[in-house]
Design a protein around this motif. Sequence first.
Motif, short mmCIF file in Angstrom:
data_model
loop_
_atom_site.label_atom_id
_atom_site.label_comp_id
_atom_site.label_asym_id
_atom_site.label_seq_id
_atom_site.Cartn_x
_atom_site.Cartn_y
_atom_site.Cartn_z
N GLY A 18 -11.89 -0.11 -6.90
CA GLY A 18 -10.87 -0.79 -6.11
C GLY A 18 -11.43 -1.93 -5.29
O GLY A 18 -10.79 -2.97 -5.11
N THR A 19 -12.64 -1.74 -4.78
CA THR A 19 -13.29 -2.81 -4.02
C THR A 19 -13.55 -4.02 -4.91
O THR A 19 -13.29 -5.16 -4.51
CB THR A 19 -14.62 -2.31 -3.41
OG1 THR A 19 -14.36 -1.17 -2.59
CG2 THR A 19 -15.29 -3.38 -2.58
N LEU A 20 -14.05 -3.77 -6.11
CA LEU A 20 -14.31 -4.88 -7.04
C LEU A 20 -13.02 -5.55 -7.49
O LEU A 20 -12.97 -6.78 -7.62
CB LEU A 20 -15.11 -4.37 -8.24
CG LEU A 20 -16.55 -3.96 -7.94
CD1 LEU A 20 -17.17 -3.29 -9.14
CD2 LEU A 20 -17.36 -5.15 -7.48
N TRP A 21 -11.97 -4.76 -7.72
CA TRP A 21 -10.67 -5.37 -8.07
C TRP A 21 -10.18 -6.24 -6.91
O TRP A 21 -9.64 -7.34 -7.12
CB TRP A 21 -9.62 -4.32 -8.37
CG TRP A 21 -9.74 -3.60 -9.68
CD1 TRP A 21 -9.86 -2.26 -9.85
CD2 TRP A 21 -9.74 -4.15 -11.00
NE1 TRP A 21 -9.93 -1.94 -11.19
CE2 TRP A 21 -9.87 -3.09 -11.92
CE3 TRP A 21 -9.64 -5.45 -11.50
CZ2 TRP A 21 -9.90 -3.27 -13.29
CZ3 TRP A 21 -9.68 -5.63 -12.87
CH2 TRP A 21 -9.80 -4.55 -13.75
N GLY A 22 -10.33 -5.75 -5.68
CA GLY A 22 -9.91 -6.52 -4.51
C GLY A 22 -10.65 -7.84 -4.40
O GLY A 22 -10.06 -8.89 -4.10
N ILE A 23 -11.97 -7.80 -4.65
CA ILE A 23 -12.76 -9.04 -4.62
C ILE A 23 -12.28 -9.99 -5.71
O ILE A 23 -12.18 -11.20 -5.49
CB ILE A 23 -14.26 -8.72 -4.75
CG1 ILE A 23 -14.75 -7.97 -3.50
CG2 ILE A 23 -15.07 -9.99 -4.97
CD1 ILE A 23 -16.14 -7.39 -3.64
N GLN A 24 -11.99 -9.45 -6.87
CA GLN A 24 -11.49 -10.30 -7.96
C GLN A 24 -10.18 -10.98 -7.55
O GLN A 24 -10.01 -12.18 -7.77
CB GLN A 24 -11.27 -9.49 -9.23
CG GLN A 24 -10.75 -10.36 -10.36
CD GLN A 24 -10.21 -9.59 -11.54
OE1 GLN A 24 -9.69 -8.49 -11.39
NE2 GLN A 24 -10.31 -10.18 -12.72
N TYR A 25 -9.27 -10.23 -6.95
CA TYR A 25 -7.99 -10.82 -6.55
C TYR A 25 -8.17 -11.86 -5.45
O TYR A 25 -7.44 -12.86 -5.42
CB TYR A 25 -7.01 -9.73 -6.09
CG TYR A 25 -6.45 -8.95 -7.25
CD1 TYR A 25 -5.90 -9.57 -8.35
CD2 TYR A 25 -6.45 -7.55 -7.23
CE1 TYR A 25 -5.38 -8.85 -9.41
CE2 TYR A 25 -5.93 -6.82 -8.28
CZ TYR A 25 -5.39 -7.48 -9.37
OH TYR A 25 -4.88 -6.77 -10.41
N ILE A 26 -9.13 -11.65 -4.55
CA ILE A 26 -9.41 -12.67 -3.54
C ILE A 26 -9.88 -13.95 -4.21
O ILE A 26 -9.42 -15.05 -3.87
CB ILE A 26 -10.46 -12.16 -2.52
CG1 ILE A 26 -9.84 -11.11 -1.60
CG2 ILE A 26 -11.02 -13.32 -1.69
CD1 ILE A 26 -10.84 -10.41 -0.71
N LEU A 27 -10.81 -13.81 -5.15
CA LEU A 27 -11.33 -14.99 -5.84
C LEU A 27 -10.26 -15.70 -6.66
O LEU A 27 -10.31 -16.92 -6.85
CB LEU A 27 -12.51 -14.60 -6.73
CG LEU A 27 -13.77 -14.16 -6.00
CD1 LEU A 27 -14.81 -13.64 -6.98
CD2 LEU A 27 -14.34 -15.29 -5.15
N LEU A 28 -9.29 -14.95 -7.17
CA LEU A 28 -8.21 -15.55 -7.96
C LEU A 28 -7.07 -16.09 -7.09
O LEU A 28 -6.12 -16.68 -7.60
CB LEU A 28 -7.66 -14.54 -8.96
CG LEU A 28 -8.62 -14.14 -10.09
CD1 LEU A 28 -8.01 -13.03 -10.93
CD2 LEU A 28 -8.98 -15.34 -10.94
#
Length: 119
Positions: free
Chosen positions: A39-49
Amino acid sequence: MENTFLWAQLFGLCAMGISIAAWQIKNPRHVIFCYVPSGTLWGIQYILLGAPLGAVMNFCSVIKDSGLVVIPQKYVPRLIGLFLVAITLLSLYFMAHWYDILPLLAATVINLTLLNRDN
């Protein structure tokens, strides 16, 4: 392609790998615990997108999943209820289009299944 987009995809690939590996584990607590880094990595991905709603929902999910691993069964409904209220309020705050409600509906259905930890 931008460098940020490539980093976002790399974080997403790692998150997907952890999510797939989580289902190979037999202990339900460990499956939920694997969702914390995922979930942390998904959250970082969404921030970058540039998708704040996805990032906020994933970071709230990380907090919830961390709590599910350590709290006794009798407090699980309260934690899930608090999580559902939080993501509902945040979803309504960040909602820009009618279809922004779909992640909220999916998260609600998925988390209602966590009320029965035996399965």
